[in-house]
Design an enzyme around this catalytic site. Structure first.
Site, short mmCIF file in Angstrom:
data_model
loop_
_atom_site.label_atom_id
_atom_site.label_comp_id
_atom_site.label_asym_id
_atom_site.label_seq_id
_atom_site.Cartn_x
_atom_site.Cartn_y
_atom_site.Cartn_z
N GLU A 1 -12.05 16.17 -23.02
CA GLU A 1 -10.71 16.05 -22.44
C GLU A 1 -9.96 14.89 -23.04
O GLU A 1 -10.57 13.91 -23.46
CB GLU A 1 -10.81 15.81 -20.93
N LYS B 1 -8.25 11.48 -23.03
CA LYS B 1 -8.42 10.30 -22.18
C LYS B 1 -7.05 9.64 -22.03
O LYS B 1 -6.51 9.11 -22.99
CB LYS B 1 -9.42 9.32 -22.80
N ARG C 1 -9.22 3.23 -8.21
CA ARG C 1 -10.67 3.25 -8.46
C ARG C 1 -11.38 2.15 -7.67
O ARG C 1 -12.58 2.21 -7.46
CB ARG C 1 -10.98 3.17 -9.95
N PHE D 1 -8.33 15.88 -13.17
CA PHE D 1 -9.49 16.31 -13.95
C PHE D 1 -10.73 16.63 -13.12
O PHE D 1 -11.73 17.07 -13.66
CB PHE D 1 -9.83 15.31 -15.06
P1 AMP Z 1 -12.92 3.09 -19.03
O1 AMP Z 1 -11.93 2.65 -17.98
O2 AMP Z 1 -12.60 2.60 -20.39
O3 AMP Z 1 -14.33 2.86 -18.57
O4 AMP Z 1 -12.80 4.67 -19.16
C1 AMP Z 1 -13.02 5.55 -18.10
C2 AMP Z 1 -11.71 5.82 -17.42
O5 AMP Z 1 -10.91 6.72 -18.18
C3 AMP Z 1 -11.82 6.53 -16.10
O6 AMP Z 1 -12.17 5.66 -15.07
C4 AMP Z 1 -10.42 7.10 -15.92
O7 AMP Z 1 -9.60 6.12 -15.30
C5 AMP Z 1 -9.91 7.26 -17.33
N1 AMP Z 1 -9.62 8.64 -17.73
C6 AMP Z 1 -8.54 9.02 -18.44
N2 AMP Z 1 -8.54 10.32 -18.68
C7 AMP Z 1 -9.67 10.83 -18.12
C8 AMP Z 1 -10.24 12.14 -18.04
N3 AMP Z 1 -9.67 13.20 -18.60
N4 AMP Z 1 -11.42 12.27 -17.37
C9 AMP Z 1 -12.03 11.19 -16.81
N5 AMP Z 1 -11.52 9.94 -16.86
C10 AMP Z 1 -10.36 9.75 -17.51
#
Ligand code: AMP
Length: 557
Positions: free
Chosen positions: A249, A251, A271, A340
């Site tokens: 997907e 991001k 979150r 999502f």
């Molecule tokens: P990180 O914050 O770098 O750990 O990356 C994970 C975060 O990406 C998740 O907590 C979501 O906030 C974000 N995110 C963005 N797009 C998606 C998606 N399609 N599926 C899941 N998480 C996503």
């Protein structure tokens, strides 16, 4: 049970920094409360963590430091300035209160012992009172406690009021103490907490219904769940192969939200489980229009955009913190919610595999273009990895962060950072490089150069090739680029061309790696053309030194 007993526990907790000892102290006390007054367990658990309400609750006490100092001054019979001075000296409201209480040898002080119930009841009354003269009534309830408190009780009571207990008890410690006190396997307590985020409830159920009862606890719309977290992907191919096949997907770089509908109410949680419904009223509006009027919990990312391009996630942070002028902010920058996942729809569905949850999500969401949509996704098998790299390229050029690679067979695992959900991001740093070659595409794109050979300069201005970058560009920009580059072609051999260095492109990538056979000694993973830098000349492209420095920094982190 007397408040004094809880205060003794606080003192014991204060006397050690060792987590195991803290756990044992708490386990002992929770066991005792469970034996003597089990109906108090939930309250005591929260108070041990220095909380009055669960984290996600919208309720608050509404007593700031100023009001508290006034109450202390009234209780010990000194001026508010004296309290303020004492506080400045000790740097802590609890210590200041304790010292002032000790100095004061009034017989009327601590005449009546206070109970834990009384403390909790008064705290609740303070939180719920509103309207006329609410502040005065709050002080009355507080005074009722403070005027009967001993110096040590005053120390912890005042800290509790400000929700700054400082005895070093985090969620992990109290969770382990519950397991120890009621002989429950740790993972059972942990899961129950991840699902309910209500430690008081977990303690109560552990005591009353044991392991079986805890296993039955599940999520409930209205109460936020700890989100499932992502690990870094070691690379698309490896990740897809490990999963068998994967759901990839886009991001999105915004803020993650969990949206709960319970009855007529729609709540939006971050979150960190903060309720931000009021700061983002348009989101509830979109959800009301696009999803059924049933109880559900769905998850997604909200991004802000301008002229169709996402803007920095900092803006989203401003939006969620905003309490005033919300209306004005709404009209300025439109938000889009990309959903999502679904965790609850009429019943808990988090144990269903992702592929099934996605089907449920698709069946209940009626997209509202530009406002509420489903995350863009592709299903990728190990034989079709380029579908994932294409999505990565499209995501980067669309202004997004990269891609997520998800295991379609996995259940939703609250609070767990596992291998079932992976992320592959572009480096925030990009490089400005010059085109020195290219390869024509195949099939429909045979007339266009599909990937460009990019070069940087060393300290003498000598060009060195670094990597081939794929074009994640839309057809229009791709055509524009081809028109710029074609007159510069020096020679052609098969699909390969050499190009006179002139056109500068901004390149995004996921990582710099060492590559002894490359002219620079380095190469890029997943390089993608982000945009044409017509404003940059050949002498302004990035240098070998910069690559070396980005590489070194990435090794450190
Ligand atoms: P990180 O914050 O770098 O750990 O990356 C994970 C975060 O990406 C998740 O907590 C979501 O906030 C974000 N995110 C963005 N797009 C998606 C998606 N399609 N599926 C899941 N998480 C996503």
């Amino acid at each position: 049970m007397l408040y004094h007993e809880l205060v003794r526990v606080y003192q014991d907790l204060d006397s050690t920094t060792k987590r195991l000892e803290k756990t044992a102290i708490l386990a002992d006390f929770l066991g005792k409360v469970g034996d003597e007054e089990p109906e108090l367990l939930s309250v005591v658990t929260l108070l041990c963590m220095g909380r009055i309400f669960p984290t996600w609750s919208e309720e608050e006490l509404g007593i700031g430091a100023k009001l508290l100092m006034k109450a202390i001054s009234m209780a010990v019979g000194v001026s508010p300035e004296d309290v303020e001075n004492q506080m400045r000296e000790t740097g802590d409201v609890g210590l200041a209160a304790e010292e002032l209480y000790q100095k004061k040898s009034q017989v009327t002080l601590f005449s009546r012992p206070i109970t834990i119930e009384k403390v909790y009841q008064n705290l609740m009354k303070m939180a719920t009172i509103s309207g006329n003269r609410a502040q005065f009534k709050k002080i009355d309830f507080l005074m009722e406690l403070l005027s009967s408190a001993s110096p040590t009780e005053a120390k912890y009571l005042t800290r509790t009021v400000l929700e700054e207990l400082r005895v070093g008890v985090g969620e992990g410690t109290i969770r382990d103490a519950i397991s120890q006190a009621f002989k429950i396997p740790q993972e059972v307590t942990e899961r129950a907490h991840m699902l309910t985020n209500d430690m008081g409830l977990v303690a109560e159920v552990a005591r009353m219904q044991g392991e079986e009862g805890l296993r039955k606890l599940t999520l409930k719309p209205g109460k936020p769940v700890k989100p499932m977290l992502a690990q870094l992907s070691p690379g698309i191919k490896t990740s897809v192969e490990e999963m068998g096949w994967a759901i990839c997907e886009t991001k999105y770089d915004g803020i993650r939200v969990q949206i709960h509908r319970h009855g007529e109410k729609i709540d939006v949680f971050t979150r960190r489980l903060e309720n931000v419904s009021e700061a983002l009223p348009e989101i509830a509006d979109y959800v009301e229009k696009s999803l059924p009027h049933e109880d559900f919990i769905v998850e997604g990312e909200i991004i802000a955009s301008r002229d169709g391009k996402p803007i920095s996630f900092q803006y989203m942070l401003q939006r969620v913190r905003r309490k005033y002028d919300v209306e004005q902010m709404i009209s300025k920058v439109p938000l889009t919610l990309y959903l999502f996942d679904v965790l609850y729809y009429k019943r808990p569905v988090l144990d269903e595999p992702l592929k099934k949850r996605r089907k449920i999500l698709e069946s209940i969401v009626k997209p509202y273009p530009g406002k509420l949509e489903l995350s863009r996704q592709v299903k990728v098998t190990p034989e079709e990895i380029e579908m994932a790299t294409d999505l990565f390229e499209a995501s980067i050029t669309g202004g997004h962060e990269g891609i997520m690679i998800k295991d379609p067979h996995a259940p939703y695992m609250p609070g767990i950072r596992g291998k079932k959900m992976l992320k592959l991001k572009a480096e925030p740093e990009t490089l400005d490089l010059v085109v020195v070659g290219g390869t024509y595409g195949k099939g429909k794109r045979a007339h266009l150069i599909g990937s460009y050979l990019m070069a940087l300069q060393d300290e003498n201005g000598q060009l060195l090739t670094l990597a081939y970058a794929a074009t994640g560009l839309d057809d229009q920009t791709l055509l524009e680029l081809s028109e710029m580059v074609e007159p510069l072609i020096i020679s052609k051999k098969g699909r390969e061309v050499k190009i006179e260095p002139s056109v500068v492109l901004e390149i995004a990538f996921s990582e710099i790696v060492e590559s002894p056979e490359s002219e620079t000694g380095y190469s890029l993973r997943f390089p993608v053309v982000k945009r044409i830098r017509s404003d940059r000349g050949l002498d302004e492209i990035d240098t070998l030194e910069r690559i070396q420095s980005i590489f070194k920094n990435s090794q450190k982190s």
